[in-house]
Design an enzyme around this catalytic site. Sequence first.
Site, PDB file in Angstrom:
ATOM      1  N   PRO A  77      15.717  18.486  60.050  1.00  0.00           N
ATOM      2  CA  PRO A  77      16.482  17.391  59.451  1.00  0.00           C
ATOM      3  C   PRO A  77      16.262  16.038  60.118  1.00  0.00           C
ATOM      4  O   PRO A  77      16.194  15.945  61.348  1.00  0.00           O
ATOM      5  CB  PRO A  77      17.941  17.838  59.612  1.00  0.00           C
ATOM      6  CG  PRO A  77      17.911  18.898  60.651  1.00  0.00           C
ATOM      7  CD  PRO A  77      16.571  19.559  60.558  1.00  0.00           C
ATOM      8  N   ASN A  78      16.165  15.057  59.259  1.00  0.00           N
ATOM      9  CA  ASN A  78      16.072  13.634  59.625  1.00  0.00           C
ATOM     10  C   ASN A  78      14.722  13.225  60.183  1.00  0.00           C
ATOM     11  O   ASN A  78      14.479  12.036  60.386  1.00  0.00           O
ATOM     12  CB  ASN A  78      17.197  13.231  60.600  1.00  0.00           C
ATOM     13  CG  ASN A  78      18.562  13.373  59.965  1.00  0.00           C
ATOM     14  OD1 ASN A  78      18.783  12.889  58.863  1.00  0.00           O
ATOM     15  ND2 ASN A  78      19.465  14.069  60.627  1.00  0.00           N
ATOM     16  N   GLU A  91       8.159  25.639  70.298  1.00  0.00           N
ATOM     17  CA  GLU A  91       9.193  24.646  69.987  1.00  0.00           C
ATOM     18  C   GLU A  91       8.746  23.291  70.526  1.00  0.00           C
ATOM     19  O   GLU A  91       8.258  23.215  71.663  1.00  0.00           O
ATOM     20  CB  GLU A  91      10.492  25.076  70.676  1.00  0.00           C
ATOM     21  CG  GLU A  91      11.644  24.111  70.531  1.00  0.00           C
ATOM     22  CD  GLU A  91      12.864  24.541  71.381  1.00  0.00           C
ATOM     23  OE1 GLU A  91      12.751  25.492  72.186  1.00  0.00           O
ATOM     24  OE2 GLU A  91      13.907  23.898  71.228  1.00  0.00           O
ATOM     25  N   ASN A 137       9.759  21.745  65.222  1.00  0.00           N
ATOM     26  CA  ASN A 137      10.762  20.811  65.726  1.00  0.00           C
ATOM     27  C   ASN A 137      11.947  20.947  64.767  1.00  0.00           C
ATOM     28  O   ASN A 137      11.920  20.413  63.652  1.00  0.00           O
ATOM     29  CB  ASN A 137      10.246  19.372  65.734  1.00  0.00           C
ATOM     30  CG  ASN A 137      11.284  18.421  66.315  1.00  0.00           C
ATOM     31  OD1 ASN A 137      12.438  18.792  66.542  1.00  0.00           O
ATOM     32  ND2 ASN A 137      10.874  17.179  66.555  1.00  0.00           N
ATOM     33  N   ARG A 141      19.180  13.833  77.813  1.00  0.00           N
ATOM     34  CA  ARG A 141      19.981  13.104  76.821  1.00  0.00           C
ATOM     35  C   ARG A 141      21.424  13.626  76.826  1.00  0.00           C
ATOM     36  O   ARG A 141      21.925  14.056  77.843  1.00  0.00           O
ATOM     37  CB  ARG A 141      19.301  13.216  75.445  1.00  0.00           C
ATOM     38  CG  ARG A 141      17.889  12.616  75.423  1.00  0.00           C
ATOM     39  CD  ARG A 141      17.290  12.642  74.047  1.00  0.00           C
ATOM     40  NE  ARG A 141      18.096  11.884  73.097  1.00  0.00           N
ATOM     41  CZ  ARG A 141      17.973  11.981  71.767  1.00  0.00           C
ATOM     42  NH1 ARG A 141      17.063  12.787  71.246  1.00  0.00           N
ATOM     43  NH2 ARG A 141      18.745  11.282  70.971  1.00  0.00           N
ATOM     44  N   HIS A 150       9.769  18.948  70.840  1.00  0.00           N
ATOM     45  CA  HIS A 150      10.685  17.824  70.654  1.00  0.00           C
ATOM     46  C   HIS A 150       9.977  16.549  71.068  1.00  0.00           C
ATOM     47  O   HIS A 150       9.255  16.533  72.082  1.00  0.00           O
ATOM     48  CB  HIS A 150      11.961  18.002  71.482  1.00  0.00           C
ATOM     49  CG  HIS A 150      12.732  19.208  71.058  1.00  0.00           C
ATOM     50  ND1 HIS A 150      13.463  19.235  69.896  1.00  0.00           N
ATOM     51  CD2 HIS A 150      12.830  20.436  71.607  1.00  0.00           C
ATOM     52  CE1 HIS A 150      13.989  20.432  69.758  1.00  0.00           C
ATOM     53  NE2 HIS A 150      13.614  21.186  70.772  1.00  0.00           N
ATOM     54  N   ARG A 209      13.889   4.283  62.171  1.00  0.00           N
ATOM     55  CA  ARG A 209      15.060   3.927  62.979  1.00  0.00           C
ATOM     56  C   ARG A 209      14.903   4.535  64.360  1.00  0.00           C
ATOM     57  O   ARG A 209      14.108   5.445  64.559  1.00  0.00           O
ATOM     58  CB  ARG A 209      16.337   4.466  62.315  1.00  0.00           C
ATOM     59  CG  ARG A 209      16.786   3.644  61.118  1.00  0.00           C
ATOM     60  CD  ARG A 209      18.086   4.191  60.555  1.00  0.00           C
ATOM     61  NE  ARG A 209      19.058   4.433  61.617  1.00  0.00           N
ATOM     62  CZ  ARG A 209      20.103   5.261  61.504  1.00  0.00           C
ATOM     63  NH1 ARG A 209      20.307   5.918  60.383  1.00  0.00           N
ATOM     64  NH2 ARG A 209      20.959   5.424  62.498  1.00  0.00           N
ATOM     65  N   TYR A 237      12.548   7.758  69.593  1.00  0.00           N
ATOM     66  CA  TYR A 237      11.568   8.638  68.941  1.00  0.00           C
ATOM     67  C   TYR A 237      10.202   7.998  68.707  1.00  0.00           C
ATOM     68  O   TYR A 237       9.302   8.649  68.179  1.00  0.00           O
ATOM     69  CB  TYR A 237      12.139   9.139  67.606  1.00  0.00           C
ATOM     70  CG  TYR A 237      13.419   9.927  67.779  1.00  0.00           C
ATOM     71  CD1 TYR A 237      13.430  11.095  68.539  1.00  0.00           C
ATOM     72  CD2 TYR A 237      14.610   9.505  67.206  1.00  0.00           C
ATOM     73  CE1 TYR A 237      14.601  11.819  68.715  1.00  0.00           C
ATOM     74  CE2 TYR A 237      15.789  10.219  67.376  1.00  0.00           C
ATOM     75  CZ  TYR A 237      15.774  11.376  68.132  1.00  0.00           C
ATOM     76  OH  TYR A 237      16.924  12.099  68.310  1.00  0.00           O
ATOM     77  N   ALA A 251      18.129  18.548  64.842  1.00  0.00           N
ATOM     78  CA  ALA A 251      19.475  18.871  65.343  1.00  0.00           C
ATOM     79  C   ALA A 251      19.833  20.347  65.168  1.00  0.00           C
ATOM     80  O   ALA A 251      20.713  20.858  65.881  1.00  0.00           O
ATOM     81  CB  ALA A 251      20.507  17.980  64.646  1.00  0.00           C
TER      82      ALA A 251
HETATM   83  O1  CA2 Z   1      13.503  14.906  70.168  1.00  0.00           O
HETATM   84  C1  CA2 Z   1      13.395  15.565  69.132  1.00  0.00           C
HETATM   85  O2  CA2 Z   1      12.336  15.799  68.576  1.00  0.00           O
HETATM   86  C2  CA2 Z   1      14.672  16.062  68.422  1.00  0.00           C
HETATM   87  O3  CA2 Z   1      14.420  17.349  67.892  1.00  0.00           O
HETATM   88  C3  CA2 Z   1      14.957  15.072  67.308  1.00  0.00           C
HETATM   89  C4  CA2 Z   1      16.269  15.341  66.587  1.00  0.00           C
HETATM   90  C5  CA2 Z   1      17.409  15.500  67.582  1.00  0.00           C
HETATM   91  O4  CA2 Z   1      18.605  15.865  66.896  1.00  0.00           O
HETATM   92  C6  CA2 Z   1      17.108  16.529  68.643  1.00  0.00           C
HETATM   93  O5  CA2 Z   1      18.186  16.572  69.555  1.00  0.00           O
HETATM   94  C7  CA2 Z   1      15.841  16.173  69.386  1.00  0.00           C
HETATM   95  C8  CA2 Z   1      16.617  14.185  65.659  1.00  0.00           C
HETATM   96  C9  CA2 Z   1      15.563  13.839  64.685  1.00  0.00           C
HETATM   97  C10 CA2 Z   1      16.064  12.657  63.904  1.00  0.00           C
HETATM   98  O6  CA2 Z   1      15.115  11.652  64.012  1.00  0.00           O
HETATM   99  C11 CA2 Z   1      15.453  10.416  63.573  1.00  0.00           C
HETATM  100  C12 CA2 Z   1      14.444   9.500  63.568  1.00  0.00           C
HETATM  101  C13 CA2 Z   1      14.679   8.230  63.134  1.00  0.00           C
HETATM  102  C14 CA2 Z   1      15.945   7.864  62.713  1.00  0.00           C
HETATM  103  C15 CA2 Z   1      16.971   8.784  62.722  1.00  0.00           C
HETATM  104  C16 CA2 Z   1      16.725  10.075  63.155  1.00  0.00           C
END
Ligand code: CA2
Length: 148
Positions: free
Chosen positions: A10-11, A98, A74, A107, A100, A18, A23, A77
């Site tokens: 997701p996301n 896995e 990946n 974090r 990230h 963003r 990221y 969340a």
């Molecule tokens: O660090 C990672 O790859 C995560 O899997 C990314 C997830 C986060 O919930 C994990 O804790 C760590 C979030 C991905 C969402 O990415 C976004 C990118 C741009 C704007 C909003 C969200």
Amino acid sequence: MKPILVLNGPNLNLLGKRQPEIYGSATLDDVNEAIARLAGELNVSVDCRQSNHEGQLVDWLHEAREGASAVIINAGAYTHTSIALRDAVLALSVPVIEVHLSNIYARDEFRKHSYLSGVVHGTIAGFGVQSYLLALRATQLLVSGSKP
Ligand code: CA2
């Protein structure tokens, strides 16, 4: 050789749009292009998918039982919440890696626990887009019979 399935949760479709300070500025298309380029160099095939839906990710993991040589995931969340994804990984006999983008151990407290880490071959976190490329290199060694 069956493809290496690369799953994003997701996301991650919002990558580059963003929160670049966490990221990075690469979009998911950029990530997938970099993965495809490296796959060509390593002479493996990849199948990159993204979904915002837990059940879809579970279904794709089930498909990988027959259709993939390995999985790089990946889970976004869902990493921190999903027993369903953990159980689907446990049902696989192919290696699962896995990844990230961020260092989840540096974090928020709630990101420090992964339901997947204990059931995957290994985890790579904190290297941005390179996390996927390092995972692909490790996976290629695994599927070709080496033991990284
Ligand atoms: O660090 C990672 O790859 C995560 O899997 C990314 C997830 C986060 O919930 C994990 O804790 C760590 C979030 C991905 C969402 O990415 C976004 C990118 C741009 C704007 C909003 C969200």
